[in-house]
Design a protein around this motif. Sequence first.
Motif, PDB file in Angstrom:
ATOM      1  N   LEU A  14      52.720  -4.796  16.084  1.00 51.42           N
ATOM      2  CA  LEU A  14      52.481  -5.958  16.940  1.00 51.42           C
ATOM      3  C   LEU A  14      53.800  -6.632  17.329  1.00 51.42           C
ATOM      4  O   LEU A  14      53.995  -7.010  18.495  1.00 51.42           O
ATOM      5  CB  LEU A  14      51.570  -6.954  16.231  1.00 51.42           C
ATOM      6  CG  LEU A  14      51.178  -8.200  17.045  1.00 51.42           C
ATOM      7  CD1 LEU A  14      50.434  -7.794  18.310  1.00 51.42           C
ATOM      8  CD2 LEU A  14      50.331  -9.150  16.199  1.00 51.42           C
ATOM      9  N   ALA A  15      54.707  -6.773  16.389  1.00 59.64           N
ATOM     10  CA  ALA A  15      55.992  -7.420  16.670  1.00 59.64           C
ATOM     11  C   ALA A  15      56.795  -6.614  17.682  1.00 59.64           C
ATOM     12  O   ALA A  15      57.408  -7.179  18.608  1.00 59.64           O
ATOM     13  CB  ALA A  15      56.787  -7.585  15.373  1.00 59.64           C
ATOM     14  N   VAL A  16      56.799  -5.299  17.552  1.00 58.80           N
ATOM     15  CA  VAL A  16      57.554  -4.460  18.485  1.00 58.80           C
ATOM     16  C   VAL A  16      56.876  -4.441  19.853  1.00 58.80           C
ATOM     17  O   VAL A  16      57.533  -4.290  20.893  1.00 58.80           O
ATOM     18  CB  VAL A  16      57.723  -3.035  17.919  1.00 58.80           C
ATOM     19  CG1 VAL A  16      58.551  -2.169  18.871  1.00 58.80           C
ATOM     20  CG2 VAL A  16      58.411  -3.081  16.562  1.00 58.80           C
ATOM     21  N   GLN A  17      55.551  -4.609  19.895  1.00 57.24           N
ATOM     22  CA  GLN A  17      54.858  -4.736  21.181  1.00 57.24           C
ATOM     23  C   GLN A  17      55.300  -6.005  21.905  1.00 57.24           C
ATOM     24  O   GLN A  17      55.490  -5.994  23.128  1.00 57.24           O
ATOM     25  CB  GLN A  17      53.347  -4.737  20.971  1.00 57.24           C
ATOM     26  CG  GLN A  17      52.776  -3.366  20.647  1.00 57.24           C
ATOM     27  CD  GLN A  17      51.298  -3.402  20.338  1.00 57.24           C
ATOM     28  OE1 GLN A  17      50.778  -4.400  19.815  1.00 57.24           O
ATOM     29  NE2 GLN A  17      50.590  -2.325  20.647  1.00 57.24           N
ATOM     30  N   PHE A  18      55.464  -7.112  21.170  1.00 53.39           N
ATOM     31  CA  PHE A  18      56.012  -8.331  21.769  1.00 53.39           C
ATOM     32  C   PHE A  18      57.430  -8.087  22.272  1.00 53.39           C
ATOM     33  O   PHE A  18      57.838  -8.606  23.321  1.00 53.39           O
ATOM     34  CB  PHE A  18      55.987  -9.479  20.757  1.00 53.39           C
ATOM     35  CG  PHE A  18      54.699 -10.247  20.751  1.00 53.39           C
ATOM     36  CD1 PHE A  18      54.373 -11.095  21.810  1.00 53.39           C
ATOM     37  CD2 PHE A  18      53.802 -10.117  19.697  1.00 53.39           C
ATOM     38  CE1 PHE A  18      53.181 -11.806  21.802  1.00 53.39           C
ATOM     39  CE2 PHE A  18      52.614 -10.820  19.688  1.00 53.39           C
ATOM     40  CZ  PHE A  18      52.302 -11.673  20.741  1.00 53.39           C
ATOM     41  N   LEU A  19      58.187  -7.319  21.530  1.00 54.84           N
ATOM     42  CA  LEU A  19      59.538  -6.949  21.943  1.00 54.84           C
ATOM     43  C   LEU A  19      59.503  -6.247  23.299  1.00 54.84           C
ATOM     44  O   LEU A  19      60.303  -6.544  24.189  1.00 54.84           O
ATOM     45  CB  LEU A  19      60.145  -6.052  20.871  1.00 54.84           C
ATOM     46  CG  LEU A  19      61.538  -5.440  21.028  1.00 54.84           C
ATOM     47  CD1 LEU A  19      62.072  -5.091  19.649  1.00 54.84           C
ATOM     48  CD2 LEU A  19      61.518  -4.161  21.874  1.00 54.84           C
ATOM     49  N   GLU A  20      58.570  -5.323  23.471  1.00 56.16           N
ATOM     50  CA  GLU A  20      58.439  -4.602  24.737  1.00 56.16           C
ATOM     51  C   GLU A  20      58.052  -5.548  25.871  1.00 56.16           C
ATOM     52  O   GLU A  20      58.474  -5.358  27.020  1.00 56.16           O
ATOM     53  CB  GLU A  20      57.386  -3.500  24.597  1.00 56.16           C
ATOM     54  CG  GLU A  20      57.851  -2.299  23.796  1.00 56.16           C
ATOM     55  CD  GLU A  20      58.888  -1.479  24.547  1.00 56.16           C
ATOM     56  OE1 GLU A  20      58.701  -1.218  25.746  1.00 56.16           O
ATOM     57  OE2 GLU A  20      59.896  -1.099  23.926  1.00 56.16           O
ATOM     58  N   PHE A  21      57.271  -6.580  25.559  1.00 55.11           N
ATOM     59  CA  PHE A  21      56.904  -7.560  26.579  1.00 55.11           C
ATOM     60  C   PHE A  21      58.139  -8.304  27.081  1.00 55.11           C
ATOM     61  O   PHE A  21      58.321  -8.487  28.286  1.00 55.11           O
ATOM     62  CB  PHE A  21      55.887  -8.550  26.014  1.00 55.11           C
ATOM     63  CG  PHE A  21      55.604  -9.712  26.930  1.00 55.11           C
ATOM     64  CD1 PHE A  21      54.821  -9.550  28.059  1.00 55.11           C
ATOM     65  CD2 PHE A  21      56.145 -10.965  26.676  1.00 55.11           C
ATOM     66  CE1 PHE A  21      54.572 -10.612  28.922  1.00 55.11           C
ATOM     67  CE2 PHE A  21      55.900 -12.033  27.527  1.00 55.11           C
ATOM     68  CZ  PHE A  21      55.107 -11.862  28.645  1.00 55.11           C
ATOM     69  N   PHE A  22      59.003  -8.720  26.168  1.00 53.80           N
ATOM     70  CA  PHE A  22      60.222  -9.412  26.573  1.00 53.80           C
ATOM     71  C   PHE A  22      61.146  -8.471  27.344  1.00 53.80           C
ATOM     72  O   PHE A  22      61.850  -8.904  28.267  1.00 53.80           O
ATOM     73  CB  PHE A  22      60.940  -9.995  25.350  1.00 53.80           C
ATOM     74  CG  PHE A  22      60.326 -11.270  24.850  1.00 53.80           C
ATOM     75  CD1 PHE A  22      60.479 -12.449  25.558  1.00 53.80           C
ATOM     76  CD2 PHE A  22      59.577 -11.281  23.679  1.00 53.80           C
ATOM     77  CE1 PHE A  22      59.906 -13.631  25.100  1.00 53.80           C
ATOM     78  CE2 PHE A  22      59.003 -12.448  23.214  1.00 53.80           C
ATOM     79  CZ  PHE A  22      59.162 -13.624  23.931  1.00 53.80           C
ATOM     80  N   TYR A  23      61.147  -7.196  26.982  1.00 54.90           N
ATOM     81  CA  TYR A  23      61.935  -6.238  27.744  1.00 54.90           C
ATOM     82  C   TYR A  23      61.367  -6.074  29.152  1.00 54.90           C
ATOM     83  O   TYR A  23      62.103  -5.886  30.124  1.00 54.90           O
ATOM     84  CB  TYR A  23      61.987  -4.890  27.033  1.00 54.90           C
ATOM     85  CG  TYR A  23      62.935  -3.900  27.674  1.00 54.90           C
ATOM     86  CD1 TYR A  23      64.300  -4.162  27.722  1.00 54.90           C
ATOM     87  CD2 TYR A  23      62.471  -2.718  28.240  1.00 54.90           C
ATOM     88  CE1 TYR A  23      65.178  -3.281  28.323  1.00 54.90           C
ATOM     89  CE2 TYR A  23      63.341  -1.824  28.843  1.00 54.90           C
ATOM     90  CZ  TYR A  23      64.696  -2.105  28.879  1.00 54.90           C
ATOM     91  OH  TYR A  23      65.563  -1.231  29.486  1.00 54.90           O
ATOM     92  N   GLY A  24      60.045  -6.161  29.266  1.00 56.55           N
ATOM     93  CA  GLY A  24      59.408  -6.146  30.588  1.00 56.55           C
ATOM     94  C   GLY A  24      59.848  -7.322  31.433  1.00 56.55           C
ATOM     95  O   GLY A  24      60.039  -7.193  32.653  1.00 56.55           O
ATOM     96  N   ILE A  25      60.013  -8.496  30.804  1.00 60.50           N
ATOM     97  CA  ILE A  25      60.527  -9.662  31.534  1.00 60.50           C
ATOM     98  C   ILE A  25      61.929  -9.382  32.065  1.00 60.50           C
ATOM     99  O   ILE A  25      62.243  -9.655  33.231  1.00 60.50           O
ATOM    100  CB  ILE A  25      60.548 -10.909  30.625  1.00 60.50           C
ATOM    101  CG1 ILE A  25      59.123 -11.313  30.232  1.00 60.50           C
ATOM    102  CG2 ILE A  25      61.255 -12.072  31.320  1.00 60.50           C
ATOM    103  CD1 ILE A  25      59.073 -12.484  29.268  1.00 60.50           C
ATOM    104  N   SER A  26      62.786  -8.820  31.211  1.00 58.16           N
ATOM    105  CA  SER A  26      64.161  -8.545  31.639  1.00 58.16           C
ATOM    106  C   SER A  26      64.204  -7.526  32.769  1.00 58.16           C
ATOM    107  O   SER A  26      65.045  -7.617  33.672  1.00 58.16           O
ATOM    108  CB  SER A  26      64.987  -8.045  30.442  1.00 58.16           C
ATOM    109  OG  SER A  26      64.562  -6.762  30.027  1.00 58.16           O
ATOM    110  N   THR A  27      63.290  -6.558  32.749  1.00 57.09           N
ATOM    111  CA  THR A  27      63.258  -5.553  33.817  1.00 57.09           C
ATOM    112  C   THR A  27      62.750  -6.160  35.118  1.00 57.09           C
ATOM    113  O   THR A  27      63.304  -5.899  36.189  1.00 57.09           O
ATOM    114  CB  THR A  27      62.366  -4.370  33.417  1.00 57.09           C
ATOM    115  OG1 THR A  27      62.743  -3.903  32.120  1.00 57.09           O
ATOM    116  CG2 THR A  27      62.510  -3.233  34.409  1.00 57.09           C
ATOM    117  N   ALA A  28      61.699  -6.967  35.038  1.00 54.93           N
ATOM    118  CA  ALA A  28      61.133  -7.584  36.241  1.00 54.93           C
ATOM    119  C   ALA A  28      62.109  -8.537  36.900  1.00 54.93           C
ATOM    120  O   ALA A  28      62.124  -8.686  38.132  1.00 54.93           O
ATOM    121  CB  ALA A  28      59.835  -8.314  35.889  1.00 54.93           C
ATOM    122  N   THR A  29      62.950  -9.190  36.102  1.00 58.28           N
ATOM    123  CA  THR A  29      63.893 -10.166  36.653  1.00 58.28           C
ATOM    124  C   THR A  29      65.160  -9.527  37.206  1.00 58.28           C
ATOM    125  O   THR A  29      66.055 -10.240  37.673  1.00 58.28           O
ATOM    126  CB  THR A  29      64.276 -11.201  35.579  1.00 58.28           C
ATOM    127  OG1 THR A  29      64.663 -10.526  34.371  1.00 58.28           O
ATOM    128  CG2 THR A  29      63.114 -12.123  35.264  1.00 58.28           C
TER     129      THR A  29
END
Length: 495
Positions: free
Chosen positions: A112-127
């Motif tokens: 679950l924690a690493v899934q949240f990590l991937e979400f934040f990485y998605g933010i960095s990619t989208a921006t």
Amino acid sequence: MELKEAVSCRKAALIPRGSWLFPTCVLCTYGFFANLRPSEPFLTPYLLGPDKNLTETQVYNEIYPVWTYSYLVLLFPVFLATDYLCYKPVIIMQGLSLMITWFMLLYAQGTLAVQFLEFFYGISTATEIAYYSYIYSVVNNDMYQKVTSYCRTATLTGLTVGSVTGQLLVSVTNWSLFSLNVISLISVSVAFVTSWFLPMPVKSLFFHQTFNGHDKKSADLEKRSGSKNGRLTHTAELEEVEAQIPLNTEAHEADKQYTKTQSISLTKVLRTLWKDFLHCYSSRTLLSWSVWWALSTCGYFQVINYSQGLWEEVAPSSRSGIYNGSVEAVSTLLGAITVFVVGYIKISWSTWGELLLALFSLVNAIAVYIMDVIGNIWVCYAMYVLFRSIYTILITIATFQIAANLNMECYALVFGVNTFVALALQTLMTVIVVDSSGLGLGILTQFKIYAGYFAIIAFIFFVCGLFNVMKNCRHKQDTPKSLDSRFSLKANGSL
């Protein structure tokens, strides 16, 4: 002519010489450190190793898909927010999300924690859209080509230096993967601090536009010219004047009565985007390149995202050396070289473009299939480099073909739509093929599907290209006959 002379005079008065240099240097510094991440080529071995102790099913089928979903969901809101907030806050957000990603990569435990990590990485990619569009709001359009090359060179250099550094530290000094992530965290932290020094733009493409006393004359010129895109052309010409208004100067104070920045409502922006969308995609050529862009980018993302998993399957890092960093560095460098060479290739893309897309898509399909079935890590590496190089060449050509006859507003819209469609297709493929809630296929089976996917793209564009070449040949044959007929009639006194 009067309008252009007035614009030139206002440029000289308002924009100090060399004003493009400071924001470009800051943005390039940010791009370099944001992409200097030595640990990224070794992400899969790190997650599967003793530091995180995750299983292949957890990494491939439960964690990696989160990036795809978050990227898709965030892309359009971030696109609007980037323009509304005038770029800089979104770049700062990207730096912060990268810091959070690598901090969690160091200390987060569990799926679950690493899934949240991937979400934040998605933010960095989208921006990332903010990084690539910021510079156009603070420099004049005659500097666009130069500053674009600088910014893209900075990101490619950061990627290359990061990959080489990671490989040297792993192979030569035997550093742990945890230590590489520490270096990556330091690098993205430097990028985050650098982002605060970017000048704040005073205008944007859609929400914040600058107007001045010449607008009425510009409108009159548009009516007389009858140009369909006259509004966009003259508006862009006027807006560039305001891109670098010096603060606290007499020139700025004297000019206040002639200029202002007007905020546009969301409804009006969406209406304008929809009209531009319909206008842009009415062109068959643009539609063809955009379809290839979306389809191929979808497959490219899947191959790139899961290639480390394939390498781990072919040659487990626990039993053999890891050369992922070298492969990433070579593929990035070779891609940069091929992009440079493409600029000197002379070919009729309108006639042969679709057939060449079909040919190279077929080569990519073969490369992905060989990666999957040969079972030799060095062959996998070679096919990966070939795959990335071909995609880099084609996406560069597609970018040029799409942007050649578009103004800046439509340029941003079309590229955003193409990326969104690519992500939507990738999400569908991820849900069906990768996600544990779908088929949850193994990595080897996945790559067979990706190879088949590129083969389908090749078939589609082969049929379309063949039809286009035949149509052009018939048109060339009919044109001389038509001309001969007209000359014959003239000779007989009929015309």
